[in-house]
Design an enzyme around this catalytic site. Structure first.
Site, PDB file in Angstrom:
ATOM      1  N   HIS A   1     -18.736 116.470  33.974  1.00  0.00           N
ATOM      2  CA  HIS A   1     -17.830 117.623  34.006  1.00  0.00           C
ATOM      3  C   HIS A   1     -17.076 117.721  32.686  1.00  0.00           C
ATOM      4  O   HIS A   1     -16.424 116.757  32.257  1.00  0.00           O
ATOM      5  CB  HIS A   1     -16.869 117.499  35.179  1.00  0.00           C
ATOM      6  CG  HIS A   1     -17.557 117.512  36.504  1.00  0.00           C
ATOM      7  ND1 HIS A   1     -17.175 116.714  37.555  1.00  0.00           N
ATOM      8  CD2 HIS A   1     -18.636 118.218  36.945  1.00  0.00           C
ATOM      9  CE1 HIS A   1     -17.980 116.941  38.593  1.00  0.00           C
ATOM     10  NE2 HIS A   1     -18.875 117.844  38.239  1.00  0.00           N
TER      11      HIS A   1
ATOM     12  N   GLU B   1     -13.385 116.589  31.738  1.00  0.00           N
ATOM     13  CA  GLU B   1     -13.004 115.201  31.991  1.00  0.00           C
ATOM     14  C   GLU B   1     -13.256 114.346  30.740  1.00  0.00           C
ATOM     15  O   GLU B   1     -14.100 113.466  30.709  1.00  0.00           O
ATOM     16  CB  GLU B   1     -13.767 114.688  33.214  1.00  0.00           C
ATOM     17  CG  GLU B   1     -13.439 115.495  34.462  1.00  0.00           C
ATOM     18  CD  GLU B   1     -14.348 115.213  35.648  1.00  0.00           C
ATOM     19  OE1 GLU B   1     -15.139 114.242  35.582  1.00  0.00           O
ATOM     20  OE2 GLU B   1     -14.286 115.963  36.639  1.00  0.00           O
TER      21      GLU B   1
ATOM     22  N   HIS C   1     -15.784 109.631  36.009  1.00  0.00           N
ATOM     23  CA  HIS C   1     -15.205 110.958  36.168  1.00  0.00           C
ATOM     24  C   HIS C   1     -13.694 110.826  36.019  1.00  0.00           C
ATOM     25  O   HIS C   1     -13.156 109.733  35.862  1.00  0.00           O
ATOM     26  CB  HIS C   1     -15.539 111.538  37.544  1.00  0.00           C
ATOM     27  CG  HIS C   1     -16.963 111.980  37.698  1.00  0.00           C
ATOM     28  ND1 HIS C   1     -17.338 113.296  37.703  1.00  0.00           N
ATOM     29  CD2 HIS C   1     -18.113 111.269  37.848  1.00  0.00           C
ATOM     30  CE1 HIS C   1     -18.655 113.396  37.852  1.00  0.00           C
ATOM     31  NE2 HIS C   1     -19.148 112.172  37.945  1.00  0.00           N
TER      32      HIS C   1
ATOM     33  N   GLU D   1     -13.317 107.337  39.366  1.00  0.00           N
ATOM     34  CA  GLU D   1     -12.416 108.403  38.934  1.00  0.00           C
ATOM     35  C   GLU D   1     -11.287 107.735  38.154  1.00  0.00           C
ATOM     36  O   GLU D   1     -10.499 106.971  38.710  1.00  0.00           O
ATOM     37  CB  GLU D   1     -11.872 109.166  40.141  1.00  0.00           C
ATOM     38  CG  GLU D   1     -12.923 109.904  40.960  1.00  0.00           C
ATOM     39  CD  GLU D   1     -13.351 111.219  40.336  1.00  0.00           C
ATOM     40  OE1 GLU D   1     -12.781 111.591  39.282  1.00  0.00           O
ATOM     41  OE2 GLU D   1     -14.247 111.875  40.904  1.00  0.00           O
TER      42      GLU D   1
END
Length: 561
Positions: free
Chosen positions: A182, A185, A307, A380
């Protein structure tokens, strides 16, 4: 002269206005190249249960998930759609610019103006690592970005392989680290890049790093989405998808919904304007094809994709609440990684099954696990909340890398362990068979390398087949008792050599001693799930004075006839 001054003054006025407009552009979502702004608002949506969360996750990807609300960025049209479904929506910020201004978040930059990498800088830094460490580092072009396939840009999907004898394909354990599916990010590029840098720069001075590099092949792909990344630098800081022209005025595919395993399921969207648009078909994007082709031509033992944000460590499944077949081990590993991360800066990363957050289909880790049987994980990264959210200050790049370093090294180490437990039993420090005369001392020691199964529940066995029947070792009493019941039940761990018998005077005969673990913890020996080692001991006669013989027999742990 006056007219010239007037024109010059107006030139600077318009230059200033243009600069102000451009300074706001990275925080405004543009509808493709039409120039029509599509404002995305940061909202809080109140929920009552997990089904509510999953329903909303089918519209856009939540930034944060809490017990009774989620934080999400949506368009006005999506807000109306959500309200029509009966949800209460509270607008927190009209735009990401409002969020930034409210909290006064230091503005991070990428490229020449900041510490985050642009694509060009990443490529240059990778080539510098290869040039400085040619024996252990090699850069590969594993595929093209979408814009390159259209002749619009010259961006490749770059991978670096780190291994001794890097030019060769050796029969060694392999592991893959991936960053930035993404575009917004940015921190997900930096952590895998710094991992590569750390490994090559410490190879000659750190024996642990050297061992990892010598005994494995480590592949790192920090930027899967170079087109989206550049767009997030130049135009829209909050851009998420790649830059495919969908042909309907919308742009981009969410590449973490484009993998083939359970593609098209809940938690993805067939709406090309959606932030979680899964693409026209599975692996429709050249970027995800590059990852797929790399995985299919290598024997990876594990994959970790980075991420942001949320400080989570996720494992399969994402598409269903059902537990993965290896849930116990996956949970153990992510819990251990979370402990390692916390030990650096005190940051708490929560380990959990992906679907416990919300349902999502066509994801990277589900594909690696479901299609290839490779343990797939998602981390994350920082921060925990939407302040500063994706706009992570440059001052947090290195701390984020440093706290994630031990988790990455643990996964490398894990990938190089034996796939299955390796029990070992020795008699008088020998693998056997061992022959001794009656009256001599026999010592039995067991140990266990738990391998990649460390943390799994198992039955532990220590058994003896003797001339007078089966005996089992009782761990509680440190003695041998008749029968074949289990010695210990619990999780596997690495057991250092542990003595379970030290005796002299066993009766003459042939003995077989066994040490093993059974991966089905039910108190029964399950053929096909037990791993064991055996040592044979043969005790030969010796002529003893009668009184001495009787005394020795009485002191034996085993009965005589």
């Amino acid at each position: 002269m006056v007219r010239k001054l007037y024109l010059k003054r107006n030139y600077y006025i318009w230059l200033f206005i243009g600069a102000v407009i451009l300074s706001y552009m990275p925080y405004t979502v543009l509808a493709a190249e039409s120039g029509k702004p599509v404002q995305r608002q940061i909202v809080k949506i109140y929920v009552q249960n997990q089904e509510d969360i999953n329903e909303l996750a089918g519209i856009a990807e939540p930034w944060e998930v809490h017990k009774d609300y989620i934080i999400i960025d949506v368009t006005e049209a999506e807000i109306q759609q959500i309200r029509k479904k009966g949800f209460s929506v509270e607008v927190l910020f009209e735009s990401i610019r409002d969020l930034v201004n409210y909290y006064g978040v230091p503005q991070p930059h990428a490229g020449t103006e900041g510490l985050y990498h642009s694509y060009a800088e990443l490529k240059n830094d990778f080539l510098q690592l290869q040039s400085a460490y040619p024996q252990i580092a090699r850069v590969y072009d594993i595929g093209d970005s979408w814009e390159k396939t259209q002749g619009m840009a010259d961006r490749d999907i770059l991978a670096i392989k780190i291994s001794d004898n890097v030019a060769q394909e050796e029969d060694e354990a392999e592991i893959l680290f991936i960053g930035e599916h993404h575009a917004r990010e940015w921190i997900s590029v930096e952590v895998p890049f710094y991992l590569a840098k750390y490994l090559v720069e410490n190879y000659n001075t750190d024996p642990v790093v050297r061992s990892y590099v010598d005994n494995g092949e480590i592949w790192i792909v920090p930027m899967v989405n170079p087109d989206g990344h550049q767009y997030s630098i130049d135009v829209d800081r909050m851009w998420r998808k790649n830059r495919r022209n969908n042909g309907d005025g919308s742009y981009g595919v969410d590449m973490n919904r484009n993998y083939s395993y359970m593609w098209g399921g809940p938690g993805s969207s067939g709406n090309s304007w959606s932030e979680i648009y899964r693409g026209p078909f599975a692996f429709s994007e050249p970027e995800t094809q590059a990852v797929r082709n790399l995985a299919l031509t290598h024997n990876f033992q594990a994959m970790l994709t980075y991420h942001s944000y949320g400080q989570l460590i996720l494992y399969p499944w994402g598409y269903t609440y059902s537990p993965a077949p290896d849930k116990q081990l996956l949970s153990y590993m992510t819990t251990h990684m979370a402990d390692l991360i916390k030990g650096v800066n005190g940051k708490i990363y929560t380990p959990q099954q992906s679907s416990d957050l919300y349902i999502s289909s066509g994801t990277t880790d589900d594909w690696f696990y479901g299609e290839l049987g490779i343990f797939g994980f998602t981390i994350e990264l920082r921060p925990e909340g939407y302040y500063p959210g994706f706009i992570l200050p440059e001052t947090e790049i290195i701390p984020t890398w440093e706290e994630n370093k031990p988790a990455a090294l643990y996964l490398i180490q894990w990938s190089q362990l034996p796939a299955d437990p390796l029990p070992d039993i020795k008699a008088n420090d020998l693998d056997g068979p061992v022959t001794i005369t009656q009256g001599s001392t026999i010592s039995l020691k067991v140990n266990l390398n738990a391998g990649r199964q460390k943390g799994m529940y198992a039955d532990w066995w220590a058994l003896a087949n003797t001339p007078f029947g089966w005996y089992r070792y009782n761990l509680t009493t440190n003695s041998w008792q008749p029968g074949m019941s289990v010695t210990y039940q619990g999780t596997l761990f690495n057991l250092a050599p542990y003595e379970i018998l030290n005796i002299s005077g066993l009766p003459v005969g042939a003995y077989a001693f066994y040490s093993g673990v059974d991966m089905n913890m039910n108190g029964l020996i399950d053929i096909g799930k037990i791993y064991y080692d055996r040592v044979g001991v043969n005790i030969t006669p010796y002529i003893w004075p009668e009184i001495t013989r009787n005394m020795m027999l009485k002191s034996s742990h085993f009965p005589t006839h």
